[in-house]
Design a protein around this motif. Structure first.
Motif, PDB file in Angstrom:
ATOM      1  N   LYS A 108       0.546  -1.219   0.104  1.00  0.00           N
ATOM      2  CA  LYS A 108       0.157  -0.006   0.222  1.00  0.00           C
ATOM      3  C   LYS A 108       0.814   1.191  -0.011  1.00  0.00           C
ATOM      4  N   LYS A 109       1.906   1.337   0.818  1.00  0.00           N
ATOM      5  CA  LYS A 109       2.685   2.229   1.077  1.00  0.00           C
ATOM      6  C   LYS A 109       3.526   2.635  -0.261  1.00  0.00           C
ATOM      7  N   CYS A 110       3.893   1.498  -1.047  1.00  0.00           N
ATOM      8  CA  CYS A 110       4.532   1.628  -2.371  1.00  0.00           C
ATOM      9  C   CYS A 110       3.684   2.287  -3.475  1.00  0.00           C
ATOM     10  N   ILE A 111       2.654   1.710  -3.226  1.00  0.00           N
ATOM     11  CA  ILE A 111       1.596   2.316  -4.292  1.00  0.00           C
ATOM     12  C   ILE A 111       1.074   3.647  -4.074  1.00  0.00           C
ATOM     13  N   ASP A 112       0.779   3.847  -2.926  1.00  0.00           N
ATOM     14  CA  ASP A 112       0.389   5.362  -2.433  1.00  0.00           C
ATOM     15  C   ASP A 112       1.449   6.588  -2.628  1.00  0.00           C
ATOM     16  N   GLN A 118       3.651   6.075  -5.181  1.00  0.00           N
ATOM     17  CA  GLN A 118       3.952   5.633  -6.642  1.00  0.00           C
ATOM     18  C   GLN A 118       5.464   5.279  -6.726  1.00  0.00           C
ATOM     19  N   HIS A 119       5.976   4.346  -5.754  1.00  0.00           N
ATOM     20  CA  HIS A 119       7.326   3.671  -5.929  1.00  0.00           C
ATOM     21  C   HIS A 119       7.008   2.459  -6.632  1.00  0.00           C
ATOM     22  N   SER A 120       8.064   1.548  -7.075  1.00  0.00           N
ATOM     23  CA  SER A 120       8.213   0.636  -7.778  1.00  0.00           C
ATOM     24  C   SER A 120       7.435  -0.568  -6.599  1.00  0.00           C
ATOM     25  N   VAL A 121       6.634  -1.416  -7.185  1.00  0.00           N
ATOM     26  CA  VAL A 121       5.969  -2.478  -6.161  1.00  0.00           C
ATOM     27  C   VAL A 121       6.507  -3.911  -6.462  1.00  0.00           C
ATOM     28  N   GLY A 122       7.673  -3.840  -6.832  1.00  0.00           N
ATOM     29  CA  GLY A 122       8.304  -5.229  -7.261  1.00  0.00           C
ATOM     30  C   GLY A 122       8.591  -6.055  -5.927  1.00  0.00           C
ATOM     31  N   VAL A 123       8.933  -7.491  -5.759  1.00  0.00           N
ATOM     32  CA  VAL A 123       9.090  -8.358  -4.499  1.00  0.00           C
ATOM     33  C   VAL A 123      10.285  -7.718  -4.097  1.00  0.00           C
ATOM     34  N   GLU A 124      11.322  -7.412  -4.611  1.00  0.00           N
ATOM     35  CA  GLU A 124      12.581  -6.747  -4.101  1.00  0.00           C
ATOM     36  C   GLU A 124      12.506  -5.446  -3.393  1.00  0.00           C
TER      37      GLU A 124
END
Length: 154
Positions: free
Chosen positions: A53-57, A59-65
């Protein structure tokens, strides 16, 4: 469950009073809000959902790494801990993507913006996933529910 995944199940507009049609659309939209809710998790899986959620909010990359880095663990450790709780990263990622895709679409984000923000390879990949989740293309979904979305709160 995919409310109205078969569009033929909708009441026919010409044969249905507007208030009854509106009721069916509101009910279906409410069902989508419930179905597209974030997964209810506790423990480590909850931390992964929060990191996603934080990555999406932001707008960061959301890959597993990226999520593993956010949680200060290795990718292998992330996978192992999720499996211990009965989850996979891909399952949680898909649930979070589905949730955000619905809400971003309802908030008038473009298909291109949504697909980029949720780390789909292209707008076509997002559209394919949305059809799989709802039975409708995003544009058809908006046309169908456009007049009702302000009546249903998430």
């Amino acid at each position: 469950m995919r409310p109205f995944s078969n569009v033929k199940s909708l009441p026919r507009a010409e044969n249905t009073p507007r208030c009854l049609l509106s009721y069916h659309l509101q009910r279906a939209l409410h069902d989508y809000f419930e179905e597209f809710a974030l997964p209810e998790c506790v423990g480590y899986s909850h931390q992964v959902v929060e990191a996603l959620k934080k990555c999406i909010d932001q707008q960061h990359s959301v890959g597993v790494e990226d999520v593993a880095n956010e949680l200060n663990v290795s990718v292998k450790t992330l996978h192992r801990r999720l499996v211990q709780e009965g989850f996979t990263y891909q399952h949680l990622f898909d649930q979070v993507r589905r949730h955000f895709s619905f809400h971003l679409l309802m908030d008038d984000f473009s298909i291109d913006d949504i697909s980029q923000r949720l780390d789909f390879g292209s707008a076509e990949q997002f559209t394919t996933a949305f059809i799989r989740w709802t039975g409708l293309e995003p544009s058809a979904f908006l046309r169908l529910f456009c007049s009702e979305r302000h009546l249903v709160s998430p």
